[in-house]
Scaffold this motif. Structure first.
Motif, mmCIF file in Angstrom:
data_model
loop_
_atom_site.group_PDB
_atom_site.id
_atom_site.type_symbol
_atom_site.label_atom_id
_atom_site.label_comp_id
_atom_site.label_asym_id
_atom_site.label_seq_id
_atom_site.Cartn_x
_atom_site.Cartn_y
_atom_site.Cartn_z
ATOM 1 N N THR A 295 0.909 -1.191 0.046
ATOM 2 C CA THR A 295 0.155 -0.044 -0.178
ATOM 3 C C THR A 295 0.865 1.261 0.126
ATOM 4 O OG1 THR A 295 -0.254 -0.245 2.574
ATOM 5 C CG2 THR A 295 -1.977 -1.235 1.284
ATOM 6 N N GLY A 296 2.299 1.188 0.261
ATOM 7 C CA GLY A 296 2.999 2.304 0.383
ATOM 8 C C GLY A 296 2.900 3.208 1.394
ATOM 9 N N ALA A 297 2.477 2.406 2.621
ATOM 10 C CA ALA A 297 2.131 3.012 3.752
ATOM 11 C C ALA A 297 3.269 3.537 4.484
ATOM 12 C CB ALA A 297 1.302 2.017 4.753
ATOM 13 N N SER A 298 3.048 4.582 5.513
ATOM 14 C CA SER A 298 3.911 5.156 6.466
ATOM 15 C C SER A 298 3.312 5.072 7.577
ATOM 16 C CB SER A 298 4.301 6.762 5.854
ATOM 17 O OG SER A 298 5.023 7.235 7.287
ATOM 18 N N VAL A 299 3.987 4.101 8.381
ATOM 19 C CA VAL A 299 3.770 3.857 9.922
ATOM 20 C C VAL A 299 4.628 4.370 10.996
ATOM 21 C CG1 VAL A 299 2.815 2.048 11.587
ATOM 22 C CG2 VAL A 299 2.417 1.804 9.244
ATOM 23 N N THR A 300 4.165 5.313 12.025
ATOM 24 C CA THR A 300 5.207 5.945 12.770
ATOM 25 C C THR A 300 4.524 5.512 14.361
ATOM 26 O OG1 THR A 300 3.781 8.030 13.076
ATOM 27 C CG2 THR A 300 5.657 7.857 11.448
ATOM 28 N N LEU A 301 5.531 5.066 15.154
ATOM 29 C CA LEU A 301 5.218 4.741 16.391
ATOM 30 C C LEU A 301 5.809 5.775 17.464
ATOM 31 C CD1 LEU A 301 6.093 0.862 16.276
ATOM 32 C CD2 LEU A 301 3.958 1.949 16.231
ATOM 33 N N GLY A 302 4.847 6.307 18.571
ATOM 34 C CA GLY A 302 5.214 7.141 19.413
ATOM 35 C C GLY A 302 5.723 6.060 20.669
ATOM 36 N N GLU A 303 5.857 6.933 21.739
ATOM 37 C CA GLU A 303 6.149 6.139 23.147
ATOM 38 C C GLU A 303 5.120 5.418 23.409
ATOM 39 O OE1 GLU A 303 7.833 8.442 26.020
ATOM 40 O OE2 GLU A 303 9.355 9.525 24.852
ATOM 41 N N GLY A 332 -5.478 5.761 -4.093
ATOM 42 C CA GLY A 332 -4.532 6.593 -4.674
ATOM 43 C C GLY A 332 -3.686 7.361 -3.501
ATOM 44 N N VAL A 333 -4.005 7.304 -2.342
ATOM 45 C CA VAL A 333 -3.563 8.075 -1.287
ATOM 46 C C VAL A 333 -2.854 7.009 -0.228
ATOM 47 C CG1 VAL A 333 -3.741 9.539 0.601
ATOM 48 C CG2 VAL A 333 -5.206 9.752 -1.536
ATOM 49 N N PRO A 334 -1.402 7.107 -0.320
ATOM 50 C CA PRO A 334 -0.815 5.881 0.712
ATOM 51 C C PRO A 334 -1.411 6.165 2.067
ATOM 52 C CG PRO A 334 0.575 7.104 -0.874
ATOM 53 C CD PRO A 334 -0.619 7.913 -0.910
ATOM 54 N N PRO A 335 -1.377 5.170 2.578
ATOM 55 C CA PRO A 335 -1.735 5.180 4.194
ATOM 56 C C PRO A 335 -0.872 5.862 5.132
ATOM 57 C CG PRO A 335 -2.359 3.101 3.198
ATOM 58 C CD PRO A 335 -1.491 3.837 2.573
#
Length: 427
Positions: A295-303, A332-335
């Motif tokens: 999906t071309g996703a970007s996943v960020t993890l906080g504390e 059309g919109v990467p997650p």
């Protein structure tokens, strides 16, 4: 100096007192009258005889008459004394040694005189004494309220009681505690009945789902054989029927597996242990790496905090929420997915938030999305059984927390999961 009112009260006391010879008034007589006065018997009178204690007997009689003659003001009629007297809850005050100093009502067969001044622990069942003692020690030490539910807390009264313990303060010093006992027998019976019904339903769901897998496995096996060996003789229409049958069987297998996963949440007997949510989240992202790349996703993890939980179910919770965020993305919109948490140190709870920029939904459907097999989108558009969020809610509730969601169509969703940092009971 004595007033005319005092003279009148003395005369009234003399008329009220028994006629006896002028024997010396004894200490025992005075103590008995004082005891009855303090027990809210203002009409009691002392014998007025002779001796050095006679003036004190007359003074007690004047006090008794004043108390008897005092009109009840509206503030007394509608004040806290009436509330306490008519309350169905048993209210007790004790000093720091747990001696009962006041009780608004007693159990059948007991009098106030039999209870006043005795130890509270005298009236508790042996198995509840130490847990109650520990809670009382905490109230007297910290000044914080405490609560305990017990079955058959005492030899008398309701089978189930809820007891609220609170401090009694004199200035800055804690001089005792209150114990307010409420009958919760009917509530507990209803709760136990519902728990038993839920266990039966979960057991039925598990057995039914497990037993359905064998015939379904045969349908899939023979369907695949039919497709690989006989499709040429079936013609176009026959091949279409076989394809539809296999898709329906595969979908049924997914539903059964999800139903089994749902039934296992409450039936799990695994104990709560210390769980590092950050480590769990990294493992979840590793498992979903193929989906993230596709999906071309970007996943960020906080504390993320460490808490007491079932590690397997925490992984299941995070995996369902992150997988949903990746799945329900706009075309059309990467997650873009964010997983973070905040801690409330006062309540000793954390709030886990999983936020995305996906398709979103109308918030009027918020309750619906957490129910079993409920979907807001068509099956052909997004795969899945519609049970993942129901599992998330069940996991949160098993841990003493909850789950909610905020969303705007076309902009994304945020799922909020509240969880206690410490578990106070075995699941």
């Amino acid at each position: 100096m004595k007033t005319s009112r005092d003279d009148a009260l003395d005369m009234e006391a003399a008329k009220s007192s028994p006629t006896t010879p002028d024997q010396d008034v004894t200490v025992e007589e005075l103590l008995q009258v004082i005891s009855r006065l303090t027990a809210s018997e203002p009409h009691v009178h002392c014998r007025e005889g002779g001796g050095p204690l006679a003036p004190l007997a007359k003074a007690l009689n004047r006090l008794s008459n004043r108390l008897s003659a005092a009109p009840a003001g509206t503030e007394d009629i509608f004040g806290p004394q009436t509330l306490v007297a008519q309350s169905q809850a048993v209210m007790i005050t004790c000093d720091t040694e747990a001696r009962i100093r006041f009780i608004n009502a007693t159990f059948p067969g007991l009098t106030r005189e039999a209870v006043m001044g005795t130890s509270l622990y005298l009236w508790l069942r042996p198995e509840i004494i130490e847990p109650t003692r520990e809670l009382i020690r905490g109230v007297l030490t910290t000044g914080e309220f405490a609560k305990i539910e017990s079955q058959g807390m005492s030899e008398f009264g309701a089978p189930w009681l809820s007891t609220q313990l609170g401090p009694i303060k004199e200035g800055e010093n804690i001089v005792g505690f209150t114990a307010i006992n409420t009958d919760i027998t009917e509530l507990k019976r209803t709760q136990l009945h519902l728990e038993r019904s839920n266990r039966e339903l979960e057991s039925f769901a598990y057995v039914a789902s497990h037993d359905l897998q064998e015939p379904l496995r045969k349908i899939l096996t023979f369907g695949e054989r039919l497709k690989s060996t006989s499709t040429q003789g079936l013609g176009a229409e026959g091949r279409d029927y076989v394809e539809r049958m296999l898709k329906a069987a595969a979908r049924m297998r997914g539903l059964i597996e999800d139903l089994l996963a749902y039934s296992r949440v409450s039936s799990s007997n695994r104990p709560f242990t210390s769980v590092n949510l950050a480590a769990v989240a990294h493992e979840v992202l590793e498992d979903l790496s193929a989906m993230t790349e596709r999906t071309g996703a970007s996943v960020t993890l906080g504390e993320l905090p460490v808490l007491e939980a079932d590690p397997t179910q925490m992984r299941q919770l995070l995996q369902n929420l992150v997988a949903n965020a990746l799945k329900f993305h706009r075309e059309g919109v990467p997650p873009v997915v964010s997983v973070r948490a905040t801690i409330d140190p006062r309540l000793q709870r954390c709030e886990l938030r999983v936020e995305d920029n996906g398709i979103g939904f109308e918030e009027k459907y918020t309750d619906r999305i957490f129910n079993v097999f409920q979907r807001l989108q068509g099956r052909t558009q997004y795969e899945g059984s519609g049970i993942g969020l129901a599992i998330c809610r069940k996991i949160a509730e098993r841990h003493g927390g909850g789950i909610s969601a905020r969303s705007t169509p076309g902009e994304g969703s945020t799922f909020h999961v509240t969880l206690p940092l410490r578990q106070h009971a075995t699941p």
